[in-house]
Design an enzyme around this catalytic site. Structure first.
Site, mmCIF file in Angstrom:
data_model
loop_
_atom_site.group_PDB
_atom_site.id
_atom_site.type_symbol
_atom_site.label_atom_id
_atom_site.label_comp_id
_atom_site.label_asym_id
_atom_site.label_seq_id
_atom_site.Cartn_x
_atom_site.Cartn_y
_atom_site.Cartn_z
ATOM 1 N N LYS A 96 -53.074 99.504 75.920
ATOM 2 C CA LYS A 96 -52.946 99.143 77.332
ATOM 3 C C LYS A 96 -51.775 98.197 77.575
ATOM 4 O O LYS A 96 -51.022 98.359 78.543
ATOM 5 C CB LYS A 96 -54.256 98.524 77.822
ATOM 6 C CG LYS A 96 -54.246 98.091 79.277
ATOM 7 C CD LYS A 96 -55.654 97.796 79.748
ATOM 8 C CE LYS A 96 -56.324 96.709 78.925
ATOM 9 N NZ LYS A 96 -55.697 95.383 79.147
ATOM 10 N N ARG A 172 -63.366 93.667 85.563
ATOM 11 C CA ARG A 172 -64.095 93.954 84.332
ATOM 12 C C ARG A 172 -65.573 94.190 84.593
ATOM 13 O O ARG A 172 -66.259 94.763 83.751
ATOM 14 C CB ARG A 172 -63.944 92.790 83.337
ATOM 15 C CG ARG A 172 -62.610 92.743 82.632
ATOM 16 C CD ARG A 172 -62.617 91.712 81.516
ATOM 17 N NE ARG A 172 -61.405 91.768 80.713
ATOM 18 C CZ ARG A 172 -60.301 91.117 80.981
ATOM 19 N NH1 ARG A 172 -60.264 90.335 82.051
ATOM 20 N NH2 ARG A 172 -59.236 91.221 80.212
ATOM 21 N N ARG A 207 -55.232 95.504 61.820
ATOM 22 C CA ARG A 207 -54.186 94.724 62.468
ATOM 23 C C ARG A 207 -54.003 93.371 61.765
ATOM 24 O O ARG A 207 -54.967 92.734 61.365
ATOM 25 C CB ARG A 207 -54.566 94.521 63.939
ATOM 26 C CG ARG A 207 -53.484 93.931 64.807
ATOM 27 C CD ARG A 207 -53.773 94.179 66.272
ATOM 28 N NE ARG A 207 -55.115 93.763 66.661
ATOM 29 C CZ ARG A 207 -55.640 93.989 67.883
ATOM 30 N NH1 ARG A 207 -54.930 94.634 68.794
ATOM 31 N NH2 ARG A 207 -56.849 93.569 68.171
ATOM 32 N N ARG A 236 -56.628 88.104 62.585
ATOM 33 C CA ARG A 236 -57.130 87.340 63.733
ATOM 34 C C ARG A 236 -58.651 87.268 63.671
ATOM 35 O O ARG A 236 -59.320 88.205 63.206
ATOM 36 C CB ARG A 236 -56.680 87.986 65.050
ATOM 37 C CG ARG A 236 -55.179 87.979 65.218
ATOM 38 C CD ARG A 236 -54.737 88.256 66.648
ATOM 39 N NE ARG A 236 -55.505 89.285 67.325
ATOM 40 C CZ ARG A 236 -55.131 89.799 68.502
ATOM 41 N NH1 ARG A 236 -54.019 89.401 69.090
ATOM 42 N NH2 ARG A 236 -55.880 90.721 69.071
ATOM 43 N N ARG A 247 -67.054 93.950 70.775
ATOM 44 C CA ARG A 247 -66.155 93.966 71.929
ATOM 45 C C ARG A 247 -66.072 95.353 72.544
ATOM 46 O O ARG A 247 -65.998 95.515 73.761
ATOM 47 C CB ARG A 247 -64.753 93.514 71.491
ATOM 48 C CG ARG A 247 -64.668 92.020 71.204
ATOM 49 C CD ARG A 247 -63.446 91.690 70.373
ATOM 50 N NE ARG A 247 -62.196 92.131 70.996
ATOM 51 C CZ ARG A 247 -61.080 92.368 70.314
ATOM 52 N NH1 ARG A 247 -61.065 92.219 68.995
ATOM 53 N NH2 ARG A 247 -59.988 92.724 70.949
#
Length: 609
Positions: A96, A172, A207, A236, A247
């Protein structure tokens, strides 16, 4: 006002106005390919806004002399084209952020994300920022009402009103969406990037971040340039398997909750492709939306009306965009304006039927150029109508299969109905625009079950018809069975059961074939009425659009030499010949059981086909 023109961009500064750059080169609009002079228009403002060559088309009413050379001139008129308003949504790692950057670079929209707004408000020490900081300092989520107030405030600023906006990942929640609805903040397009869960999880878990540069890498897809960088990469805290799954589930719940608010504006994009390919599809949708807006503004204009229309004696509050029946329909060939007029009429009705979840539809439009019983029948007009429908659905993100029946029979009997001869080749060579709609969103096929692919969303069948000795219905039924609940639209079908030389087709399975043919319901119907045995003068017309009644009009000649169409009756079902006669004679309708007779009896068998 200052004007600076370069090779591919035009920059204007000055007061609000519309500047149009005219070129005599062909332009494909949403519905038509027109080799006429066209205008590219855009809005300029005191802030000196620039737009590139993908500006909006507006058509000139006045005829111009043809010239062997391309002529260019500038025209200024008082009109304003509203800037784009876009929402984009996508799960974590859906790409996105990358798409937002590419959209903003091309369309110069104001990029709005709640994270950026929160940081800006807190940093500026505004009243809203102080409230948000109190929650953030205590490790609490900022309430919806505070976040929404920040977004609404940002959307009210001058730069947003001038350039348009891109809302990134907002709203959201359902309450946030409803808050925007209450203050009439609504996007033009709601883009959702669709990526399979396993791909999203792999993107997140693999990632890694460089703590020195902040650059993001991926262990499989985007490896570090050196071993030194690789050695210092970190994961992260929110990129663990457990947190990514959590999530993702949260995103799905929220996305499902707000979907109903923006369902009509939803454009779902396959995000599991290279970023350039994804953006190309998004770019095409945004450009086509701009063209649609320009076209609708053109059609709804009152001054310089391109088509003289009849007058109805009834109110059409539910059909505000319909402007009555065009006059001079006996003039053959029809003008471009009359053809476009009917294409638009059919398009609006068909779109409503598909939005209403209707799946077995047919369009019957028998203006002279599309009436196969008349000697002026033009396959090109039919192809233009099909292209209009296909491009419109493709603009909505649907994948369209346009189908023409292939040869029927074998050996010496192989062939197809004469009126369809060469139509497949015509479709292949038609102008489908510069955005690559054909072979991506639109594909050409034949009628039959083997043509139904999993990715097809909607099927448009060009004039399916039985030929003497050959029946298309079996192939047609196999195709609709394979399509399931996906819409199948027949354009001017002729599915009457025709006898073969041995009479077999007339007898075996005839009832089943006729029952299947009748399972398709009209989403659009238009037919002109004449004196029995003639095709002139036009006495009236019947029109039906989804989901309105059939309406009967009488054509009236006026002393000035003009004509008009006046509504005289409505019918919940397609009227019989007797009911039409009674309406024209001002009588109470007779029973549908009686045989047809009188002024319109020549229509018997056509009206029921």
């Amino acid at each position: 006002m200052a004007l600076h023109q370069g090779a591919s961009r035009t920059v204007v500064s000055g007061s609000h106005c519309e500047l149009a750059f005219m070129s005599s080169v062909p332009l494909r609009t949403t519905s038509f390919a027109l080799p006429f002079s066209t205008f590219y228009s855009f809005t300029c403002s005191p802030l000196s806004i620039s737009h590139d060559r993908h500006s909006l088309p507006v058509y000139s009413e006045s005829p111009r002399k043809k010239s062997p050379k391309k002529q260019k001139r500038l025209r200024v008129s008082c009109a304003r084209v509203e800037p784009l308003k876009v929402m984009i949504s996508g799960a974590p790692a859906s790409g996105k952020g990358t798409q937002c950057q590419m959209i903003v670079e091309k369309y110069e929209l104001v990029h709005i994300s709640t994270g950026d707004i929160l940081r800006a408000e807190v940093s500026s020490g505004t009243e809203i920022g102080k409230k948000a900081k109190g929650y953030m300092d205590n490790g609490m989520l900022v309430p919806d009402e505070i976040v929404t107030d920040m977004v609404i405030t940002r959307l009210s600023l001058p730069d947003v009103k001038e350039r348009g906006w891109l809302l990134d990942g907002f709203p959201r929640t359902f309450s946030q969406a409803q808050s925007l609805e209450r203050v009439n903040i609504r996007p033009d397009i709601y883009i959702v990037l669709d990526v399979p869960d396993e791909i999203l999880i792999d993107r997140c878990v693999g990632r890694r971040m460089d703590p020195v540069t902040g650059k993001i890498y991926h262990l499989k897809n985007f490896r570090p340039e050196t071993d030194e960088i690789s050695a210092r990469l970190i994961t992260r805290s929110d990129d663990t398997q457990e947190k990514v799954v959590s999530r993702l589930e949260t995103y799905k719940r929220n996305a499902e909750a707000i979907l109903s608010t923006y369902l009509a504006l939803l454009k779902k994009i396959d995000g599991n492709r290279p970023k350039e390919v994804v953006f190309e599809e998004i770019d095409s949708l945004l450009q086509q939306f701009q063209i649609d807006v320009a076209k609708s503004k053109k059609l709804s204009t009152v001054e310089g009306h391109p088509v003289e229309v009849g007058v109805s004696t009834v109110s059409f509050s539910s059909q505000e965009k319909w402007r009555g029946i065009p006059t001079r329909l006996n003039n053959i060939p029809h003008s471009k304006e009359i053809r476009e007029y009917f294409y638009y009429d059919v398009l609006q009705s068909t779109q409503k039927a598909v939005e209403g979840k209707r799946t077995r539809l047919k369009v019957e439009i028998n203006i002279p150029e599309l009436n196969p019983e008349m000697d002026v029948y033009r396959i090109g007009t039919l192809m233009e109508l099909v292209r209009t429908l296909a491009l419109s659905f493709a603009d909505d993100g649907k994948r369209v299969k346009v189908c023409v029946q292939g040869s029927m029979g074998e050996g010496a009997l192989a062939g197809m109905p004469l009126q369809l001869a060469g139509s497949r080749r015509i479709l292949e060579y038609m102008d489908w625009g510069e955005y690559g709609a054909k072979d991506t969103f639109i594909k050409i096929g034949s009628i039959g079950a083997k043509e139904v692919d999993e990715q097809d969303d909607i099927f448009i069948l060009v004039a399916p018809q039985n030929a003497v000795g050959n029946c298309i219905i079996n192939d047609l039924q196999a195709m609709t069975d394979a399509a399931g609940q996906r819409p199948v639209i027949l354009i001017n079908p002729r599915l009457k059961d025709l006898p073969g030389s041995s009479g077999v087709m007339q007898i075996m399975g005839r009832d089943k074939r006729l029952e299947y043919a009748s399972s398709f319901s009209n989403c659009y119907f238009f037919r002109l009425l004449y004196y029995a045995g003639t095709q002139y003068p036009i006495m009236g017309a019947i029109r039906m659009t989804y989901s309105q009644d059939y309406e009967l009009f009488r054509r009236i000649d006026e002393p000035s030499g003009k004509e008009k169409y006046v509504s005289i009756a409505r019918f919940p079902q397609r009227p019989t010949i007797d009911e039409i006669n009674d309406a024209f004679e001002g009588k109470i309708s007779r029973s549908r059981e009686k045989g047809a007779s009188g002024l319109w009896s020549f229509l018997n068998g056509i009206m029921s086909g």
